[in-house]
Design a protein around this motif. Structure first.
Motif, PDB file in Angstrom:
ATOM      1  N   UNK A 219       0.813  -1.227   0.000  1.00 52.27           N
ATOM      2  CA  UNK A 219       0.000   0.000   0.000  1.00 52.27           C
ATOM      3  C   UNK A 219       0.846   1.276   0.000  1.00 52.27           C
ATOM      4  N   UNK A 220       2.170   1.157   0.014  1.00 51.54           N
ATOM      5  CA  UNK A 220       3.016   2.352   0.017  1.00 51.54           C
ATOM      6  C   UNK A 220       2.855   3.140  -1.277  1.00 51.54           C
ATOM      7  N   UNK A 221       2.742   4.455  -1.146  1.00 54.00           N
ATOM      8  CA  UNK A 221       2.654   5.353  -2.302  1.00 54.00           C
ATOM      9  C   UNK A 221       3.378   6.664  -1.995  1.00 54.00           C
ATOM     10  N   UNK A 222       3.781   7.351  -3.057  1.00 51.29           N
ATOM     11  CA  UNK A 222       4.274   8.724  -2.942  1.00 51.29           C
ATOM     12  C   UNK A 222       3.301   9.633  -3.684  1.00 51.29           C
ATOM     13  N   UNK A 223       2.863  10.666  -2.993  1.00 44.69           N
ATOM     14  CA  UNK A 223       2.005  11.697  -3.586  1.00 44.69           C
ATOM     15  C   UNK A 223       2.769  13.014  -3.486  1.00 44.69           C
ATOM     16  N   UNK A 224       3.277  13.481  -4.610  1.00 45.07           N
ATOM     17  CA  UNK A 224       4.117  14.679  -4.627  1.00 45.07           C
ATOM     18  C   UNK A 224       3.370  15.856  -5.253  1.00 45.07           C
ATOM     19  N   UNK A 225       3.904  17.051  -5.036  1.00 47.06           N
ATOM     20  CA  UNK A 225       3.366  18.245  -5.694  1.00 47.06           C
ATOM     21  C   UNK A 225       4.520  18.937  -6.413  1.00 47.06           C
ATOM     22  N   UNK A 226       4.169  19.677  -7.468  1.00 48.20           N
ATOM     23  CA  UNK A 226       5.190  20.401  -8.233  1.00 48.20           C
ATOM     24  C   UNK A 226       4.555  21.604  -8.914  1.00 48.20           C
ATOM     25  N   UNK A 227       5.336  22.644  -9.067  1.00 52.96           N
ATOM     26  CA  UNK A 227       4.906  23.837  -9.802  1.00 52.96           C
ATOM     27  C   UNK A 227       4.866  23.501 -11.293  1.00 52.96           C
ATOM     28  N   UNK A 228       3.760  23.780 -11.940  1.00 52.85           N
ATOM     29  CA  UNK A 228       3.590  23.415 -13.346  1.00 52.85           C
ATOM     30  C   UNK A 228       4.597  24.128 -14.255  1.00 52.85           C
ATOM     31  N   UNK A 229       5.106  25.265 -13.798  1.00 56.93           N
ATOM     32  CA  UNK A 229       6.082  26.013 -14.594  1.00 56.93           C
ATOM     33  C   UNK A 229       7.512  25.475 -14.426  1.00 56.93           C
ATOM     34  N   UNK A 230       7.711  24.591 -13.439  1.00 54.49           N
ATOM     35  CA  UNK A 230       9.048  24.056 -13.178  1.00 54.49           C
ATOM     36  C   UNK A 230       9.145  22.552 -13.416  1.00 54.49           C
ATOM     37  N   UNK A 231       8.018  21.890 -13.538  1.00 50.15           N
ATOM     38  CA  UNK A 231       8.046  20.425 -13.596  1.00 50.15           C
ATOM     39  C   UNK A 231       8.788  19.914 -14.828  1.00 50.15           C
ATOM     40  N   UNK A 232       8.772  20.693 -15.909  1.00 48.02           N
ATOM     41  CA  UNK A 232       9.461  20.262 -17.126  1.00 48.02           C
ATOM     42  C   UNK A 232      10.984  20.239 -16.956  1.00 48.02           C
ATOM     43  N   UNK A 233      11.472  20.888 -15.894  1.00 49.10           N
ATOM     44  CA  UNK A 233      12.905  20.908 -15.629  1.00 49.10           C
ATOM     45  C   UNK A 233      13.378  19.633 -14.927  1.00 49.10           C
ATOM     46  N   UNK A 234      12.438  18.829 -14.470  1.00 49.65           N
ATOM     47  CA  UNK A 234      12.789  17.583 -13.791  1.00 49.65           C
ATOM     48  C   UNK A 234      13.207  16.522 -14.805  1.00 49.65           C
ATOM     49  N   UNK A 235      13.947  15.542 -14.340  1.00 55.80           N
ATOM     50  CA  UNK A 235      14.421  14.460 -15.203  1.00 55.80           C
ATOM     51  C   UNK A 235      13.246  13.661 -15.763  1.00 55.80           C
ATOM     52  N   UNK A 236      13.208  13.441 -17.090  1.00 55.32           N
ATOM     53  CA  UNK A 236      12.140  12.616 -17.689  1.00 55.32           C
ATOM     54  C   UNK A 236      12.099  11.213 -17.092  1.00 55.32           C
ATOM     55  N   UNK A 237      13.264  10.684 -16.717  1.00 55.72           N
ATOM     56  CA  UNK A 237      13.317   9.344 -16.121  1.00 55.72           C
ATOM     57  C   UNK A 237      12.551   9.300 -14.804  1.00 55.72           C
ATOM     58  N   UNK A 238      12.599  10.399 -14.053  1.00 56.83           N
ATOM     59  CA  UNK A 238      11.867  10.477 -12.787  1.00 56.83           C
ATOM     60  C   UNK A 238      10.381  10.696 -13.048  1.00 56.83           C
ATOM     61  N   UNK A 239      10.069  11.634 -13.931  1.00 53.72           N
ATOM     62  CA  UNK A 239       8.663  11.946 -14.223  1.00 53.72           C
ATOM     63  C   UNK A 239       7.908  10.738 -14.766  1.00 53.72           C
ATOM     64  N   UNK A 240       8.585   9.899 -15.527  1.00 51.14           N
ATOM     65  CA  UNK A 240       7.927   8.738 -16.126  1.00 51.14           C
ATOM     66  C   UNK A 240       7.508   7.694 -15.100  1.00 51.14           C
ATOM     67  N   UNK A 241       8.042   7.781 -13.889  1.00 48.17           N
ATOM     68  CA  UNK A 241       7.646   6.834 -12.850  1.00 48.17           C
ATOM     69  C   UNK A 241       6.407   7.309 -12.095  1.00 48.17           C
ATOM     70  N   UNK A 242       5.942   8.518 -12.410  1.00 48.30           N
ATOM     71  CA  UNK A 242       4.779   9.095 -11.746  1.00 48.30           C
ATOM     72  C   UNK A 242       3.607   9.228 -12.712  1.00 48.30           C
ATOM     73  N   UNK A 243       2.406   9.280 -12.139  1.00 48.57           N
ATOM     74  CA  UNK A 243       1.232   9.740 -12.870  1.00 48.57           C
ATOM     75  C   UNK A 243       1.168  11.249 -12.649  1.00 48.57           C
ATOM     76  N   UNK A 244       1.177  12.035 -13.699  1.00 48.44           N
ATOM     77  CA  UNK A 244       1.128  13.491 -13.582  1.00 48.44           C
ATOM     78  C   UNK A 244      -0.322  13.947 -13.704  1.00 48.44           C
ATOM     79  N   UNK A 245      -0.798  14.683 -12.702  1.00 48.47           N
ATOM     80  CA  UNK A 245      -2.190  15.140 -12.689  1.00 48.47           C
ATOM     81  C   UNK A 245      -2.208  16.658 -12.523  1.00 48.47           C
ATOM     82  N   UNK A 246      -2.838  17.345 -13.454  1.00 52.24           N
ATOM     83  CA  UNK A 246      -2.880  18.808 -13.445  1.00 52.24           C
ATOM     84  C   UNK A 246      -4.101  19.309 -12.676  1.00 52.24           C
ATOM     85  N   UNK A 247      -3.861  20.225 -11.747  1.00 50.81           N
ATOM     86  CA  UNK A 247      -4.939  20.891 -11.019  1.00 50.81           C
ATOM     87  C   UNK A 247      -5.210  22.231 -11.677  1.00 50.81           C
ATOM     88  N   UNK A 248      -6.411  22.390 -12.219  1.00 47.93           N
ATOM     89  CA  UNK A 248      -6.804  23.649 -12.849  1.00 47.93           C
ATOM     90  C   UNK A 248      -7.240  24.656 -11.785  1.00 47.93           C
TER      91      UNK A 248
END
Length: 260
Positions: free
Chosen positions: A213-242
């Motif tokens: 049942x372990x999970x990580x729920x992270x938050x990120x600024x939408x203007x900075x998230x593209x600066x993160x490593x694609x290898x890291x981002x691909x391990x997450x589900x990215x969900x946009x809050x409008x």
């Protein structure tokens, strides 16, 4: 990863539309999501239902379509074995939503011997791997019969062992040495084998079983998230809050929001 996650969701009898819009669509803003829905609606077996998702009874919560969408897709992802990054503009409310969802998830998965506990960490440029994983520290014993140095589990290791959902606030601010260390932990495999997290810093116990049942729920600024490593981002589900406050909110609802 997306194909494997979709197959797992459908094998667990998930709604086809929910699977597609969460795994493939949640990372986009509303205008792109609407285009995806238009394409999907051309197929007779992929019609979207009219029933609205009911938000849990979060404290001081103002229900709205943006919040409802994020909570629904986040729950879907967590229940499907995925880890999530909620991204949005500064001040949009993503941190509070992440904390609500994590507490709700943890309470639903609470074991009898466990106490209610939240796992929340603010990531900064100064955060170290040892802050999350753990480190060697003085044991406090000076009688000469016990170890003088003892391993202390970090915030994340405790959540791993207890099978909790841990919130990493502003993961986009963390240095690459920290986020890349998460790759092995987050890479979802559907082989039915017990997963372990390597902690070579702890020579006495270099591997820790990862509770299901372990999970990580992270938050990120939408203007900075593209600066993160694609290898890291691909391990997450990215969900946009409008934006939760739109022109469609009526005067009575706006008063309710201010009161809440």
């Amino acid at each position: 990863r997306e194909i494997a996650a979709t197959v797992k969701a459908l094998a667990d009898n998930a709604d086809v539309n929910d699977a597609i819009m969460t795994i493939y669509g949640a990372r986009y803003q509303q205008n792109i999501k609407n285009k995806m829905k238009t394409v999907l609606q051309k197929y007779i077996h992929l019609k979207f239902g009219t029933k609205k998702f009911k938000i849990p009874n979060f404290p001081h919560c103002f229900p709205n379509d943006s919040l409802r969408s994020v909570v629904k897709t986040t729950f879907f992802s967590l229940n499907n074995g995925r880890n999530v990054i909620i991204t949005g503009k500064e001040g949009c409310g993503k941190t509070q939503i992440a904390m609500w969802i994590a507490d709700y998830y943890n309470n639903n998965n609470l074991k009898k011997e466990q106490e209610k506990q939240s796992f929340f960490c603010v990531c900064t440029e100064e955060i170290k791997v040892s802050d999350l994983v753990g480190h060697q520290a003085p044991s406090g014993k000076t009688d000469g019969t016990s170890e003088l140095i003892k391993w202390q589990d970090g915030f994340l290791t405790k959540a791993i062992k207890q099978g909790k959902c841990a919130v990493l606030e502003s993961i986009d601010e963390a240095p690459s040495t920290v986020t890349e260390r998460l790759n092995g932990l987050l890479d979802q495999k559907y082989d039915g084998q017990k997963k372990q997290f390597d902690i070579p810093e702890n020579s006495a116990n270099p591997k820790v079983d990862i509770e299901e049942t372990f999970r990580i729920l992270a938050t990120a600024n939408i203007e900075k998230i593209s600066q993160m490593s694609p290898a890291v981002l691909n391990t997450f589900e990215i969900i946009v809050l409008e934006n939760q406050i739109t022109k469609s909110i009526k005067e009575l609802q706006f008063k309710q929001l201010i009161k809440t």
